[in-house]
Design an enzyme around this catalytic site. Sequence first.
Site, PDB file in Angstrom:
ATOM      1  N   TRP A   1      45.227  43.324  38.923  1.00 13.59           N
ATOM      2  CA  TRP A   1      45.341  42.155  38.940  1.00 13.59           C
ATOM      3  C   TRP A   1      44.007  42.449  40.202  1.00 13.59           C
ATOM      4  O   TRP A   1      42.885  42.078  40.274  1.00 13.59           O
ATOM      5  CB  TRP A   1      45.979  41.482  40.003  1.00 13.59           C
ATOM      6  CG  TRP A   1      47.130  40.883  38.920  1.00 13.59           C
ATOM      7  CD1 TRP A   1      48.489  41.261  38.828  1.00 13.59           C
ATOM      8  CD2 TRP A   1      46.436  40.949  37.134  1.00 13.59           C
ATOM      9  NE1 TRP A   1      48.748  41.203  37.294  1.00 13.59           N
ATOM     10  CE2 TRP A   1      48.047  40.822  36.786  1.00 13.59           C
ATOM     11  CE3 TRP A   1      45.872  40.209  36.442  1.00 13.59           C
ATOM     12  CZ2 TRP A   1      48.278  39.614  35.333  1.00 13.59           C
ATOM     13  CZ3 TRP A   1      45.554  39.743  34.883  1.00 13.59           C
ATOM     14  CH2 TRP A   1      46.952  39.673  34.683  1.00 13.59           C
TER      15      TRP A   1
ATOM     16  N   ASP B   1      45.212  36.861  46.836  1.00 20.21           N
ATOM     17  CA  ASP B   1      45.742  36.400  45.401  1.00 20.21           C
ATOM     18  C   ASP B   1      47.435  36.128  46.014  1.00 20.21           C
ATOM     19  O   ASP B   1      47.667  37.616  45.890  1.00 20.21           O
ATOM     20  CB  ASP B   1      45.411  37.208  44.241  1.00 20.21           C
ATOM     21  CG  ASP B   1      46.176  36.925  42.866  1.00 20.21           C
ATOM     22  OD1 ASP B   1      47.344  36.104  42.799  1.00 20.21           O
ATOM     23  OD2 ASP B   1      45.735  37.506  42.194  1.00 20.21           O
TER      24      ASP B   1
ATOM     25  N   LYS C   1      53.843  32.250  38.750  1.00 17.16           N
ATOM     26  CA  LYS C   1      55.482  33.473  38.903  1.00 17.16           C
ATOM     27  C   LYS C   1      56.697  32.151  39.819  1.00 17.16           C
ATOM     28  O   LYS C   1      57.756  31.764  39.375  1.00 17.16           O
ATOM     29  CB  LYS C   1      54.781  34.708  39.543  1.00 17.16           C
ATOM     30  CG  LYS C   1      54.839  34.956  38.728  1.00 17.16           C
ATOM     31  CD  LYS C   1      52.706  35.048  38.554  1.00 17.16           C
ATOM     32  CE  LYS C   1      52.970  36.230  37.468  1.00 17.16           C
ATOM     33  NZ  LYS C   1      51.268  36.217  37.081  1.00 17.16           N
TER      34      LYS C   1
HETATM   35  C1  LIG Z   1      49.735  37.038  36.678  1.00 18.17           C
HETATM   36  C2  LIG Z   1      49.201  37.061  37.984  1.00 18.17           C
HETATM   37  C3  LIG Z   1      46.887  37.080  37.399  1.00 18.17           C
HETATM   38  C4  LIG Z   1      46.586  36.275  36.826  1.00 18.17           C
HETATM   39  O1  LIG Z   1      47.044  35.429  36.455  1.00 18.17           O
HETATM   40  P1  LIG Z   1      46.839  34.422  35.342  1.00 18.17           P
HETATM   41  O2  LIG Z   1      46.902  32.996  35.515  1.00 18.17           O
HETATM   42  O3  LIG Z   1      47.271  34.517  33.990  1.00 18.17           O
HETATM   43  O4  LIG Z   1      45.007  34.673  35.409  1.00 18.17           O
HETATM   44  C5  LIG Z   1      46.633  37.264  38.526  1.00 18.17           C
HETATM   45  N1  LIG Z   1      47.340  38.154  40.106  1.00 18.17           N
HETATM   46  C6  LIG Z   1      48.534  38.050  40.023  1.00 18.17           C
HETATM   47  C7  LIG Z   1      48.755  38.968  41.517  1.00 18.17           C
HETATM   48  C8  LIG Z   1      49.128  37.759  39.572  1.00 18.17           C
HETATM   49  O5  LIG Z   1      50.544  38.663  39.327  1.00 18.17           O
END
Ligand SMILES: *Cc1c(COP(=O)(O)O)cnc(C)c1O
Length: 356
Positions: free
Chosen positions: A99, A166, A190
């Site tokens: 990511w 993030d 999540k």
């Molecule tokens: C799941 C995840 C993403 C991607 O998320 P989307 O909503 O599918 O774009 C990005 N960063 C992290 C840390 C993630 O766990």
Amino acid sequence: MKKHNFYAGPSILSDYAIDNTIDAIRDFAGTGISLLSISHRSKQFQAVIDEAGELVKELLGVPEGYSVLWLGGGASMQFAMIPMNLLRNRAGYLDTGTWAHNAIKEARLFGEVDVLASSEADGYTYYPHDYEIPEGLDYLHVTTNNTIYGTELHADIDAPCPLVADMSSDIFSRPVDVARYDAIYAGAQKNLAPAGVTLVIVKDEALGRVDRAIPTMLDYRTHVKKGSMFNTPPVLPIFTALQTLRHYKELGGVTALYERASLKAGKLYEAIDNSTIFRGTSRIEDRSLMNVTFVMTPGYEQLEKDFIDFCTERDIVGIKGHRSVGGFRASLYNALPLESVEALIAAMKDFEKQKA
Ligand SMILES: *Cc1c(COP(=O)(O)O)cnc(C)c1O
């Protein structure tokens, strides 16, 4: 019988959040209309989005001068929106997983990107801590929890520039010093809600400093000004997010959630470390409390599928590792009860008794 749900995302949500969402889909706030069929501009939905924003601020201790936004497009869209809105000249990024890697790729479209450290050469099995942060960065971007690799940054970095994070897979699992951040974002699927909404916390003062033209929908100022109601926001996941946030408050907030997360992960890592047939994959001090990654020890690799089947028979689902790394990954998000962790540990022990 309910499953023990270890999926990495979309992932387990509390019964509280799901039951209240089901009720609202049938009859939202006593309106006689489904949540799915009512105007986002109704006063009942306005109350939902207002309370959700307030609870985010309360739970994370967000200081004055920040806005809470509810946007579409997933965390992946933030990979572009962040640099589009905040990158003037140069930003630093930590390359700590897939990511983070994707975020770096997008940022390069908008300015100079310094990758200050990368753990890629070691299969992203650790979180880099030893690197220099140069003067004059617009921001330093971190991925606080690497969902795929099972590594996590356990404390807010002390940097001479603002941070951007993030926090998709560990938001609301620990206290955060929001004042250090110009922006925090998290895809909901999540620790918060069903897929479809992304939570963004942005410092108002950090906006409006770039020269480039930004499309209206991708400009944070649009959503700050309109309270995430410039266009139709993702109504359903925002409603569920509110239920989750109420539940988090009732459980004692992020400090209590952090204790629960530490307890759950601690027990599972202990079981892995005491096993002869399983071993952890990430550096001990960087181990994630949310995503526990492990593999079979040498000599037992051929039993991987057997163990997954063994777990499935016991209603334990979602422990297969990400397709890019293999092995196992047990995601222990906030909604996962301790009993599920204990069920997995019991399965590991019983399997080991049979096979070792
Ligand atoms: C799941 C995840 C993403 C991607 O998320 P989307 O909503 O599918 O774009 C990005 N960063 C992290 C840390 C993630 O766990």
